[in-house]
Design a protein around this motif. Sequence first.
Motif, PDB file in Angstrom:
ATOM      1  N   ALA A 187       0.818  -1.205   0.000  1.00 22.25           N
ATOM      2  CA  ALA A 187       0.000   0.000   0.000  1.00 22.25           C
ATOM      3  C   ALA A 187       0.856   1.261   0.000  1.00 22.25           C
ATOM      4  CB  ALA A 187      -0.918   0.021   1.216  1.00 22.25           C
ATOM      5  N   LYS A 188       0.322   2.289  -0.661  1.00 22.58           N
ATOM      6  CA  LYS A 188       1.002   3.585  -0.703  1.00 22.58           C
ATOM      7  C   LYS A 188       0.775   4.357   0.587  1.00 22.58           C
ATOM      8  CE  LYS A 188      -0.399   6.579  -3.831  1.00 22.58           C
ATOM      9  NZ  LYS A 188      -0.430   7.111  -5.211  1.00 22.58           N
ATOM     10  N   VAL A 189       1.874   4.887   1.136  1.00 22.81           N
ATOM     11  CA  VAL A 189       1.808   5.803   2.269  1.00 22.81           C
ATOM     12  C   VAL A 189       2.591   7.053   1.859  1.00 22.81           C
ATOM     13  CG1 VAL A 189       1.499   4.024   4.028  1.00 22.81           C
ATOM     14  CG2 VAL A 189       3.799   4.666   3.346  1.00 22.81           C
ATOM     15  N   LEU A 190       2.846   7.955   2.779  1.00 18.74           N
ATOM     16  CA  LEU A 190       3.677   9.119   2.495  1.00 18.74           C
ATOM     17  C   LEU A 190       4.933   9.061   3.353  1.00 18.74           C
ATOM     18  CD1 LEU A 190       1.056  12.009   2.215  1.00 18.74           C
ATOM     19  CD2 LEU A 190       2.146  10.737   0.369  1.00 18.74           C
ATOM     20  N   GLN A 191       5.935   9.850   2.956  1.00 22.44           N
ATOM     21  CA  GLN A 191       7.203   9.864   3.684  1.00 22.44           C
ATOM     22  C   GLN A 191       6.941  10.062   5.167  1.00 22.44           C
ATOM     23  OE1 GLN A 191       9.679   9.723   1.153  1.00 22.44           O
ATOM     24  NE2 GLN A 191      10.932   8.786   2.713  1.00 22.44           N
ATOM     25  N   GLY A 192       7.617   9.288   5.973  1.00 23.24           N
ATOM     26  CA  GLY A 192       7.322   9.245   7.394  1.00 23.24           C
ATOM     27  C   GLY A 192       6.758   7.879   7.738  1.00 23.24           C
ATOM     28  N   GLY A 193       6.331   7.174   6.649  1.00 19.58           N
ATOM     29  CA  GLY A 193       5.926   5.785   6.818  1.00 19.58           C
ATOM     30  C   GLY A 193       4.594   5.620   7.518  1.00 19.58           C
ATOM     31  N   THR A 194       4.423   4.487   8.143  1.00 21.58           N
ATOM     32  CA  THR A 194       3.162   4.153   8.792  1.00 21.58           C
ATOM     33  C   THR A 194       3.138   4.638  10.227  1.00 21.58           C
ATOM     34  OG1 THR A 194       4.117   2.009   9.304  1.00 21.58           O
ATOM     35  CG2 THR A 194       2.743   2.125   7.351  1.00 21.58           C
ATOM     36  N   GLU A 195       1.948   4.940  10.719  1.00 19.73           N
ATOM     37  CA  GLU A 195       1.784   5.334  12.112  1.00 19.73           C
ATOM     38  C   GLU A 195       1.964   4.116  13.015  1.00 19.73           C
ATOM     39  OE1 GLU A 195       1.096   8.570  13.274  1.00 19.73           O
ATOM     40  OE2 GLU A 195       1.676   9.036  11.222  1.00 19.73           O
ATOM     41  N   GLY A 196       2.255   4.348  14.284  1.00 16.06           N
ATOM     42  CA  GLY A 196       2.537   3.262  15.214  1.00 16.06           C
ATOM     43  C   GLY A 196       1.448   2.216  15.305  1.00 16.06           C
ATOM     44  N   GLU A 197       0.182   2.671  15.387  1.00 15.83           N
ATOM     45  CA  GLU A 197      -0.942   1.741  15.528  1.00 15.83           C
ATOM     46  C   GLU A 197      -1.059   0.850  14.291  1.00 15.83           C
ATOM     47  OE1 GLU A 197      -5.782   1.917  16.243  1.00 15.83           O
ATOM     48  OE2 GLU A 197      -4.521   3.625  16.821  1.00 15.83           O
ATOM     49  N   LEU A 198      -0.930   1.455  13.102  1.00 17.91           N
ATOM     50  CA  LEU A 198      -1.016   0.689  11.866  1.00 17.91           C
ATOM     51  C   LEU A 198       0.150  -0.285  11.752  1.00 17.91           C
ATOM     52  CD1 LEU A 198      -2.080   0.020   9.049  1.00 17.91           C
ATOM     53  CD2 LEU A 198      -0.913   2.056   8.194  1.00 17.91           C
ATOM     54  N   LEU A 199       1.330   0.182  12.079  1.00 19.99           N
ATOM     55  CA  LEU A 199       2.517  -0.676  12.012  1.00 19.99           C
ATOM     56  C   LEU A 199       2.375  -1.871  12.954  1.00 19.99           C
ATOM     57  CD1 LEU A 199       5.157  -0.604  10.423  1.00 19.99           C
ATOM     58  CD2 LEU A 199       6.236   0.491  12.385  1.00 19.99           C
ATOM     59  N   ALA A 200       1.837  -1.635  14.152  1.00 19.70           N
ATOM     60  CA  ALA A 200       1.633  -2.717  15.116  1.00 19.70           C
ATOM     61  C   ALA A 200       0.633  -3.736  14.578  1.00 19.70           C
ATOM     62  CB  ALA A 200       1.144  -2.145  16.443  1.00 19.70           C
ATOM     63  N   MET A 201      -0.415  -3.234  13.909  1.00 18.87           N
ATOM     64  CA  MET A 201      -1.421  -4.131  13.349  1.00 18.87           C
ATOM     65  C   MET A 201      -0.809  -5.005  12.252  1.00 18.87           C
ATOM     66  SD  MET A 201      -5.130  -3.199  11.624  1.00 18.87           S
ATOM     67  CE  MET A 201      -4.439  -2.243  10.271  1.00 18.87           C
ATOM     68  N   LEU A 202      -0.004  -4.384  11.378  1.00 19.45           N
ATOM     69  CA  LEU A 202       0.610  -5.138  10.287  1.00 19.45           C
ATOM     70  C   LEU A 202       1.607  -6.168  10.820  1.00 19.45           C
ATOM     71  CD1 LEU A 202       1.214  -2.268   7.690  1.00 19.45           C
ATOM     72  CD2 LEU A 202      -0.485  -4.096   7.550  1.00 19.45           C
ATOM     73  N   LYS A 203       2.379  -5.783  11.836  1.00 23.20           N
ATOM     74  CA  LYS A 203       3.356  -6.722  12.401  1.00 23.20           C
ATOM     75  C   LYS A 203       2.674  -7.877  13.124  1.00 23.20           C
ATOM     76  CE  LYS A 203       7.335  -3.635  12.805  1.00 23.20           C
ATOM     77  NZ  LYS A 203       8.297  -2.967  13.722  1.00 23.20           N
ATOM     78  N   ARG A 204       1.474  -7.615  13.628  1.00 22.24           N
ATOM     79  CA  ARG A 204       0.709  -8.686  14.270  1.00 22.24           C
ATOM     80  C   ARG A 204       0.205  -9.693  13.228  1.00 22.24           C
ATOM     81  NH1 ARG A 204      -4.679  -6.433  15.751  1.00 22.24           N
ATOM     82  NH2 ARG A 204      -5.055  -7.009  13.582  1.00 22.24           N
ATOM     83  N   ASP A 205      -0.203  -9.167  12.061  1.00 17.47           N
ATOM     84  CA  ASP A 205      -0.853 -10.014  11.059  1.00 17.47           C
ATOM     85  C   ASP A 205       0.098 -10.600  10.023  1.00 17.47           C
ATOM     86  OD1 ASP A 205      -3.282  -9.533  12.263  1.00 17.47           O
ATOM     87  OD2 ASP A 205      -3.849  -7.909  10.890  1.00 17.47           O
ATOM     88  N   PHE A 206       1.301 -10.014   9.882  1.00 16.98           N
ATOM     89  CA  PHE A 206       2.227 -10.448   8.834  1.00 16.98           C
ATOM     90  C   PHE A 206       3.598 -10.772   9.425  1.00 16.98           C
ATOM     91  CE2 PHE A 206      -0.985  -7.939   6.736  1.00 16.98           C
ATOM     92  CZ  PHE A 206      -1.202  -8.582   5.524  1.00 16.98           C
ATOM     93  N   ALA A 207       4.312 -11.674   8.775  1.00 17.60           N
ATOM     94  CA  ALA A 207       5.633 -12.088   9.266  1.00 17.60           C
ATOM     95  C   ALA A 207       6.680 -11.006   9.059  1.00 17.60           C
ATOM     96  CB  ALA A 207       6.064 -13.374   8.560  1.00 17.60           C
ATOM     97  N   VAL A 208       6.608 -10.293   7.923  1.00 21.83           N
ATOM     98  CA  VAL A 208       7.614  -9.281   7.591  1.00 21.83           C
ATOM     99  C   VAL A 208       6.915  -8.006   7.129  1.00 21.83           C
ATOM    100  CG1 VAL A 208       9.594  -8.702   6.133  1.00 21.83           C
ATOM    101  CG2 VAL A 208       9.245 -11.080   6.881  1.00 21.83           C
ATOM    102  N   VAL A 209       7.341  -6.854   7.679  1.00 20.80           N
ATOM    103  CA  VAL A 209       6.792  -5.555   7.288  1.00 20.80           C
ATOM    104  C   VAL A 209       7.958  -4.610   7.013  1.00 20.80           C
ATOM    105  CG1 VAL A 209       5.351  -3.595   7.972  1.00 20.80           C
ATOM    106  CG2 VAL A 209       4.749  -5.905   8.738  1.00 20.80           C
ATOM    107  N   LYS A 210       7.933  -3.949   5.872  1.00 20.60           N
ATOM    108  CA  LYS A 210       9.023  -3.016   5.528  1.00 20.60           C
ATOM    109  C   LYS A 210       8.492  -1.897   4.654  1.00 20.60           C
ATOM    110  CE  LYS A 210      11.216  -6.432   3.735  1.00 20.60           C
ATOM    111  NZ  LYS A 210      12.350  -7.216   3.221  1.00 20.60           N
ATOM    112  N   HIS A 211       9.279  -0.825   4.562  1.00 21.13           N
ATOM    113  CA  HIS A 211       8.960   0.278   3.663  1.00 21.13           C
ATOM    114  C   HIS A 211       9.831   0.190   2.414  1.00 21.13           C
ATOM    115  CE1 HIS A 211       7.332   2.121   7.441  1.00 21.13           C
ATOM    116  NE2 HIS A 211       6.379   2.437   6.586  1.00 21.13           N
ATOM    117  N   VAL A 212       9.231   0.533   1.273  1.00 21.41           N
ATOM    118  CA  VAL A 212       9.921   0.425  -0.012  1.00 21.41           C
ATOM    119  C   VAL A 212       9.658   1.699  -0.803  1.00 21.41           C
ATOM    120  CG1 VAL A 212      10.164  -0.911  -2.127  1.00 21.41           C
ATOM    121  CG2 VAL A 212       9.481  -2.070  -0.022  1.00 21.41           C
TER     122      VAL A 212
END
Length: 235
Positions: A187-212
């Motif tokens: 998904a597209k985000v803006l510079q600064g990346g994902t907010e803490g709550e969203l990042l925590a949700m993604l890390k809970r649901d997925f094995a690997v999370v990164k910015h590209v």
Amino acid sequence: MKGPAGGASSGREGGRSLKTRVKTARKRSLSSTLWLQRQLNDPYVAQAKREGFRSRAAYKLIEIDDRFHLLRPGMKVVDLGAAPGGWAQVAARRVLAGEGRGGVVGIDLLPIEPLAGATFEVMDFHDADAPERLKALLGGPADVVLSDMAANATGHKKTDHLRIVGLVELAAAFAAEVLAPGGAFLAKVLQGGTEGELLAMLKRDFAVVKHVKPQASRADSSELYVLATGFRGAP
């Protein structure tokens, strides 16, 4: 991927600049003129026309997929914010949707020209019934959920960031409902990346999370992508 032509270009040959300058028309704003000038001088725009892609955005997904191998033959893909269909074209080719082996379902507020192996619907993802309508179109679990959605810019950096994060949160929640175990979310985000709550949700649901940030993203753009792979499955 060094660039659309496979290498860097200075924009000059024989000492003459090849850049196209656009005169400001009476009824065209300065921002519109600058956008048009960027389009005319963008090598990815030119390559998209040559290679039959609907938008320069196709090269962002090509670059990300070449690196992370998200799309494989037979997969089902959801494309949120699909117009004009550049990402759907790439996805359909790589999952062999035109040969009946996979499929792409795309939605947008704007109508999208038909594409072999893809189903498009005009739909507002904010609508309460949008997730259920999408699930019906899918007819089963998805392997990849793509989101190139972007809220209309206000010009206020913090507001724009929060609005696009809100879209990504909706897309991520939908992905958690429809992805098969092992699936991926981009998904597209803006510079600064994902907010803490969203990042925590993604890390809970997925094995690997990164910015590209693919090279096909304009250098002066604050655009960034969050990539989550290895979906753990619905709880």
